[in-house]
Write an enzyme that holds these catalytic residues in place. Sequence first.
Site, mmCIF file in Angstrom:
data_model
loop_
_atom_site.group_PDB
_atom_site.id
_atom_site.type_symbol
_atom_site.label_atom_id
_atom_site.label_comp_id
_atom_site.label_asym_id
_atom_site.label_seq_id
_atom_site.Cartn_x
_atom_site.Cartn_y
_atom_site.Cartn_z
ATOM 1 C CB SER A 14 12.113 7.432 41.863
ATOM 2 O OG SER A 14 12.579 6.607 42.456
ATOM 3 C CG HIS A 177 6.802 -4.434 26.508
ATOM 4 N ND1 HIS A 177 7.837 -5.115 27.038
ATOM 5 C CD2 HIS A 177 7.306 -3.711 25.531
ATOM 6 C CE1 HIS A 177 8.729 -4.826 26.565
ATOM 7 N NE2 HIS A 177 8.555 -4.126 25.363
ATOM 8 C CG HIS A 239 9.099 -9.933 25.583
ATOM 9 N ND1 HIS A 239 8.189 -9.528 26.484
ATOM 10 C CD2 HIS A 239 10.312 -8.981 25.811
ATOM 11 C CE1 HIS A 239 8.562 -8.561 27.152
ATOM 12 N NE2 HIS A 239 9.915 -8.456 27.095
HETATM 13 C C1 BG6 Z 1 12.336 -5.640 28.225
HETATM 14 C C2 BG6 Z 1 13.774 -6.525 28.334
HETATM 15 O O1 BG6 Z 1 11.333 -6.704 28.701
HETATM 16 O O2 BG6 Z 1 12.096 -5.739 26.701
HETATM 17 C C3 BG6 Z 1 14.790 -5.688 27.672
HETATM 18 O O3 BG6 Z 1 14.062 -6.681 29.599
HETATM 19 C C4 BG6 Z 1 14.433 -5.638 26.169
HETATM 20 O O4 BG6 Z 1 16.107 -6.182 28.013
HETATM 21 C C5 BG6 Z 1 13.292 -5.120 26.140
HETATM 22 O O5 BG6 Z 1 15.501 -4.447 25.855
HETATM 23 C C6 BG6 Z 1 12.777 -4.703 24.621
HETATM 24 O O6 BG6 Z 1 11.650 -4.168 24.502
HETATM 25 P P1 BG6 Z 1 11.127 -3.134 23.169
HETATM 26 O O7 BG6 Z 1 9.844 -2.650 23.307
HETATM 27 O O8 BG6 Z 1 12.096 -2.199 23.264
HETATM 28 O O9 BG6 Z 1 11.394 -4.069 22.012
#
Ligand code: BG6
Length: 479
Positions: A14, A177, A239
């Site tokens: 959810s 991701h 990232h």
């Molecule tokens: C997330 C962060 O991991 O990545 C966020 O917690 C951020 O704060 C996001 O906004 C950015 O991901 P993307 O795919 O929108 O660039």
Amino acid sequence: TSTHLYTIVVLGASGDLAKKKTFPALFGLYKNNYLSHQTRIIGYARTKMDQATFEGHVSKYIKLKSDEDNAALKDFLKLCSYVSGQYDKDADFQNLEVRISEVEKTSGAEARLFYMALPPSVFIPVSESLKKNNYKEGKIIRLIVEKPFGMDLESSRKLARELGALFSEEEIYRIDHYLGKEMVKNLMILRFANAIFGSVWNRHSIDNVQITFKEKIGTEGRGGYFDEFGIIRDVMQNHLLQILTLVAMEPPVSLDAEDVRDEKVKVLRFISPIEKDDVLLGQYGKSEDGKELGYLDDKTVPKGSKTPTYAAATLFINNERWSGVPFVLKCGKALNQQKTEIRIQFKDVVGNLFKSLSRNEIVIRVQPGEAVYVKMMNKEPGLGMKTIISDLDLSYSSRFNDSVIPEAYESLILDALNGDHSNFVRDDELDAAWKIFTPILKTIDEGHIDPVTYPYGSRGPAGVTEFVAKYGYHRGSQE
Ligand code: BG6
């Protein structure tokens, strides 16, 4: 479709992550025939809801572009069901097990994927409950976990120990991701499938590397949560460092997941912990027009918080390839634009044949608008011998059918279903990443660095231009 037939259980069904990323990605895979129609998806969370409400949840962020999409969604929803329960009650997980067994009776699935879209506080209790009640001998088990993976080296190790006591490293898929993004995946090919790049990819030719993440929105709605972490833990330590690793690592022996991850760990271990002098922090205030509120105006943010919403930090890789080349990582929220890019700036041309030269750059734009372009000097067309900086431009929207670019989460979930770990973070990789950031995070957490306030919607804190210049970055005629 994947090699095994799965039951997929989304824990935290959810929550925002499940709604915005997990379910849309599962639907994307289903729609494009990457998910067997025998797959069953079970949502699990605390909220009580009936099937119709759950379906509303699942569909909320799914974008439908055609009648076929509409029809596909209807069919997809037939695969989905929901079980509500607490995160620490065996009886509730037994209840979940009853549902799993039920669907497996008809589907015959031999594998289970548990997707943990959960807040860190319930992470271990849920893992324990899953192990106790839903881990079946003879079934293939895969567990997708999401950051935060701890707050620093110590807490990350504790988490790894606790999780490692329940599930094997083989079974664990730690998501970052960014590793599922098209241009991030492209780095391996750009570097290792192009002789013209491969031979100049080192300190002899490259002056500095800039990796930049900019977002227009602030922490709206989740300031309280964000405040515990700050931008370095939220974006940079994961990232941006992952991108750096792929830009800087040595060629792996093969594309096999362990060979790739061995090289990633190795390059991380060559990076020294970040020094205080190599960091610039910022925090956004109100926008110039006063319409957007500042970070500290958010009621959920503790008064006087020094948590950075912007950070620039320079890292050095002390190996033969990179010694002396600054890798400048920059990330921030509430800035003037949304953009993630890698900018590799080459050294000056030797000699003085021409005046007004700009440096060569290879720019890899991760988003928006995937592109690779090379900044190069050219003769300005016409009479005379004037130089002009020009782009050798590979913009995906004009060269490829960019509608085939998958969402990062689609790509990663498919990898996990196929048992491919290459784009997931290994335990020792996480450890090496935390070692680089833990000392500076401690200094920041103790309040020893005051962030510079910058207006919401601006280019970031004053001093950024000087900061990047200090590490050798030359601003070209165009940016
Ligand atoms: C997330 C962060 O991991 O990545 C966020 O917690 C951020 O704060 C996001 O906004 C950015 O991901 P993307 O795919 O929108 O660039």
